[in-house]
Each structure stands twice: as structure tokens, then as C-alpha cells.
Design a protein around this motif. Structure first.
Motif, short mmCIF file in Angstrom:
data_model
loop_
_atom_site.label_atom_id
_atom_site.label_comp_id
_atom_site.label_asym_id
_atom_site.label_seq_id
_atom_site.Cartn_x
_atom_site.Cartn_y
_atom_site.Cartn_z
N GLU A 164 0.78 -1.12 0.14
CA GLU A 164 -0.09 -0.04 0.08
C GLU A 164 1.04 1.27 0.24
O GLU A 164 0.65 2.14 -0.86
N VAL A 165 2.11 1.11 0.97
CA VAL A 165 2.85 2.44 0.74
C VAL A 165 3.51 2.49 -0.24
O VAL A 165 3.89 3.57 -0.84
N LEU A 166 3.80 1.39 -1.09
CA LEU A 166 4.63 1.65 -2.29
C LEU A 166 3.64 2.00 -3.39
O LEU A 166 4.16 2.89 -4.22
N GLY A 167 2.61 1.63 -3.45
CA GLY A 167 1.73 2.27 -4.47
C GLY A 167 1.49 3.72 -4.14
O GLY A 167 1.40 4.57 -5.15
N ASP A 168 1.28 4.17 -2.85
CA ASP A 168 1.18 5.77 -2.78
C ASP A 168 2.55 6.34 -3.03
O ASP A 168 2.50 7.38 -3.57
N LEU A 169 3.65 5.89 -3.04
CA LEU A 169 5.02 6.29 -3.18
C LEU A 169 4.83 6.35 -4.86
O LEU A 169 5.17 7.70 -5.24
N ILE A 170 4.41 5.52 -5.70
CA ILE A 170 4.40 5.61 -6.94
C ILE A 170 3.21 6.69 -7.38
O ILE A 170 3.64 7.72 -8.19
N GLY A 171 2.12 6.85 -6.65
CA GLY A 171 1.14 7.84 -6.71
C GLY A 171 1.78 9.23 -6.54
O GLY A 171 1.50 10.28 -7.26
N SER A 172 2.71 9.40 -5.37
CA SER A 172 3.35 10.86 -5.34
C SER A 172 4.08 11.12 -6.36
O SER A 172 4.12 12.38 -6.89
N ALA A 173 4.87 10.04 -6.99
CA ALA A 173 5.75 10.47 -8.24
C ALA A 173 4.94 10.51 -9.30
O ALA A 173 5.16 11.91 -10.24
N LEU A 174 3.71 10.32 -9.46
CA LEU A 174 2.74 10.70 -10.58
C LEU A 174 2.33 12.06 -10.42
O LEU A 174 2.05 12.86 -11.23
N VAL A 175 2.13 12.30 -9.03
CA VAL A 175 1.34 13.68 -8.87
C VAL A 175 2.46 14.67 -9.25
O VAL A 175 2.09 15.75 -9.55
N ILE A 176 3.75 14.38 -8.75
CA ILE A 176 4.69 15.34 -9.25
C ILE A 176 4.82 15.62 -10.56
O ILE A 176 4.88 16.89 -10.87
N ILE A 177 4.90 14.67 -11.38
CA ILE A 177 4.85 14.70 -12.88
C ILE A 177 3.87 15.57 -13.49
O ILE A 177 3.99 16.46 -14.11
N ALA A 178 2.66 15.34 -12.95
CA ALA A 178 1.39 16.11 -13.04
C ALA A 178 1.39 17.57 -12.90
O ALA A 178 1.12 18.25 -13.49
N ALA A 179 2.20 17.82 -11.67
CA ALA A 179 2.14 19.21 -11.06
C ALA A 179 3.15 19.83 -11.95
O ALA A 179 2.99 20.92 -12.25
N VAL A 180 4.30 19.12 -12.44
CA VAL A 180 5.12 19.82 -13.22
C VAL A 180 4.65 20.13 -14.74
O VAL A 180 4.84 21.25 -15.22
N VAL A 181 3.86 19.38 -15.09
CA VAL A 181 3.21 19.67 -16.53
C VAL A 181 2.13 20.74 -16.36
O VAL A 181 2.20 21.89 -17.01
#
Length: 312
Positions: A164-181
Motif C-alpha cells: 500500500e505504501v509502495l503504491g502511494d509512493l508511485i502515486g506521489s511520483a505521478l502527482v509530481i509529474i502532473a504538477a510539473v506539467v
């Protein structure tokens, strides 16, 4: 007896360490969850809110895992002869279901926002606050993962929390990418797209966890256990002529249990070597296959045919 005692002591020590890991991870995730929810509303980011929802499921899952670990630590009784260790498996089952529910909810919300965006209804997302909170979330998830990683190999319960925490880590990375875009291009659709990606990544891990839970509940042999190899080891033991009714299952992950009917030569009974043979067989399973709990029923050669006549 010494080998069994050492194994039990090691398991108890590992269980205590796992509970400590869960407490620390709960503190980390719980503290950051408040920050993430506030950040999601300030920025208007669905991806950040989705990640907050996933982190909420993390927190619930960690609490469930902790409760399951505490219940599993209770000693065996005359009623619960194996103790309560299977509570860890039910904790992992709850975690898997939570992951699936979160993934579906996030995907539905993201698709809805994409549809409304295609119809001309804009939803402005504040990229900078979204980026800052997502970066903090990444740090929190890395910290929680490092805490849980050591116990995830041996406990299906802790593995569920780790995933679950690993999934949230990946989720945070995707949110970072989306925020940069969003910050660099103003493309607000990156937010729901990231949400869908988070949901897609959650599902396979949830299904993998649920599959492992089902293997335990259906009393399947552990994936890394070769029953044919165990049978061959037993047959190569001096005095053994046949083996049947072989069963291997798990009380919980990392706790395999073995039983078998072993037919032996008449001399084994006549010479009083049954105790010696039982020690040899038990030691073989413990040393070569890491099975601490094994039960052997010694029988005279040819006993299997008589048993089959009783149970057609």
C-alpha cells in the motif's frame, strides 16, 4: 525440541519488530495525511486528493495490519490450537479489498473530470501547491517504506501494508509529474490523467496480494515448497519404504506446516528406532525446507492399502 524452541523465539522476536515497524509507519503516514488533504483542497488537485485517499487507505490498512499482528501474537489455546496467527492473513485480505475500492473510486472520479473538461467545463488546478505537497508526500512514503521493508519478506500482513505504501509512493511520483506539467504548460488534464494512472498501478498489486491470501486460506502448498522434493527426501531416509497422505500448507506466510504417513521397515519398530527416525525426518524438513512444524505417522509397510480399503 531445541530447534522448535529457537524457531518460536525467532518468530516472536520478528513479530515484535513488525509491530514496532507498523507503529512507526502509522505515525509517519498519519502525520502527513493531514498535510496532503489540506494541500489537495488548496490546490484543487484531484490527483492529490486521490493520493490522499490512497494514503487514507494506507493508514487504515496499517491500523488493520497492526491489530492483526497484535491478535496474531496471542498464545495458542485448547480451542485455537494454532493460536491466532492467521489473523495476519485476514488483515492482508482487508488491505487488498481496500486497495481495489480506492482504485475504482479514483478511476471513476478522474474519468468524470476528463468528461466534464471535454465538454468545456474547466477545473483550474494550482500546480505549485500541488507540487510542494506531492514532494513532501514522496519523502513521507519513502520513510514509511524503509521502515516496513525489512518485515515485508516474512509476513503477508506486513507485505500488504508495504504494498500500500509502495503504491502511494508511485502515486506521489505521478502527482509530481502532473504538477510539473501543469506549472510549465497549464495542461490541467494532467491531473485526472495522473489519477487514472495511479488507479491502474494499484490494481495489479492488490490482486497479487489477494491471490497470496487465497493460497493461504485454501491451504495450498507454499509457492517456494516443492512437495515432490520433500517426498523424495523422506523416501531416501534409511528405514522408509513409502510415504503417502502428504500435506503441506501455511498457517500464515512464512509458517509452513507438514504432515505425512510414513511406511517403514519392520526392523524400525522391532529395534525401537522410531524416535530416532522421527528426529531424523523432522530435522530434514527443518534444515532443508525450513518447515518447523512437521507431523509424521509411522506405519508398517503396506499400511496404505489397508487405509484405502477403509476410505474407498
Amino acid at each position: 525440541m531445541t530447534r522448535s524452541h529457537d524457531h518460536a523465539h525467532a518468530h516472536a522476536h520478528g513479530a515484535n519488530a513488525n509491530r514496532t515497524r507498523l507503529w512507526v509507519a502509522i505515525a509517519i503516514i498519519g502525520a502527513f495525511l493531514v498535510v496532503q488533504v489540506i494541500g489537495a483542497f488548496v490546490s484543487g488537485s484531484l490527483a492529490l486528493l486521490a493520493d490522499a485517499g490512497h494514503m487514507t487507505s494506507d493508514l487504515i490498512g496499517l491500523v488493520v495490519a497492526l491489530v492483526a499482528a497484535m491478535v496474531a501474537a496471542r498464545p495458542a489455546t485448547d480451542r485455537q490450537t494454532y493460536g491466532y496467527r492467521r489473523a495476519e492473513v485476514f488483515g492482508a485480505l482487508v488491505n487488498g479489498v481496500i486497495l481495489v475500492v480506492v482504485a475504482v473510486s479514483v478511476a471513476v472520479s478522474a474519468v468524470g473530470r476528463l468528461v466534464t473538461g471535454a465538454e468545456g467545463e474547466s477545473h483550474e488546478v494550482q500546480g505549485v501547491p500541488m507540487l510542494v505537497v506531492a514532494l513532501l508526500g514522496l519523502v513521507a512514503n519513502v520513510a514509511a517504506m524503509l521502515v516496513l521493508r525489512a518485515g515485508a519478506k516474512d509476513s503477508i500482513n506486513l507485505r500488504g501494508a508495504y504494498l500500500e505504501v509502495l503504491g502511494d509512493l508511485i502515486g506521489s511520483a505521478l502527482v509530481i509529474i502532473a504538477a510539473v506539467v501543469i506549472v510549465t504548460t497549464g495542461f490541467d488534464a494532467a491531473d485526472p490523467i495522473a489519477s487514472i494512472a495511479i488507479a491502474v498501478l494499484i490494481v495489479p498489486r492488490a490482486l497479487s496480494l489477494l491471490r497470496d491470501v487465497m493460497h493461504v486460506l485454501f491451504e495450498s502448498a507454499p509457492a517456494d515448497t516443492d512437495v515432490a522434493e520433500i517426498r523424495d527426501h523422506i523416501l531416501r531416509t534409511a528405514g522408509v519404504v513409502a510415504v503417502h497422505d502428504v500435506h503441506v500448507w501455511q498457517i500464515t506466510s512464512g509458517s509452513p506446516v507438514f504432515s505425512a504417513h510414513v511406511e517403514v521397515e519392520p526392523e524400525v519398530f522391532a529395534s525401537g528406532r522410531t524416535g530416532e527416525l522421527l528426529d531424523e525426518l523432522g530435522g530434514c524438513l527443518s534444515d532443508h525446507f525450513d518447515v518447523a512444524h512437521s507431523t509424521f505417522q509411522l506405519e508398517p509397510a503396506g499400511r496404505a492399502e489397508q487405509e484405502h480399503s477403509w476410505h474407498p
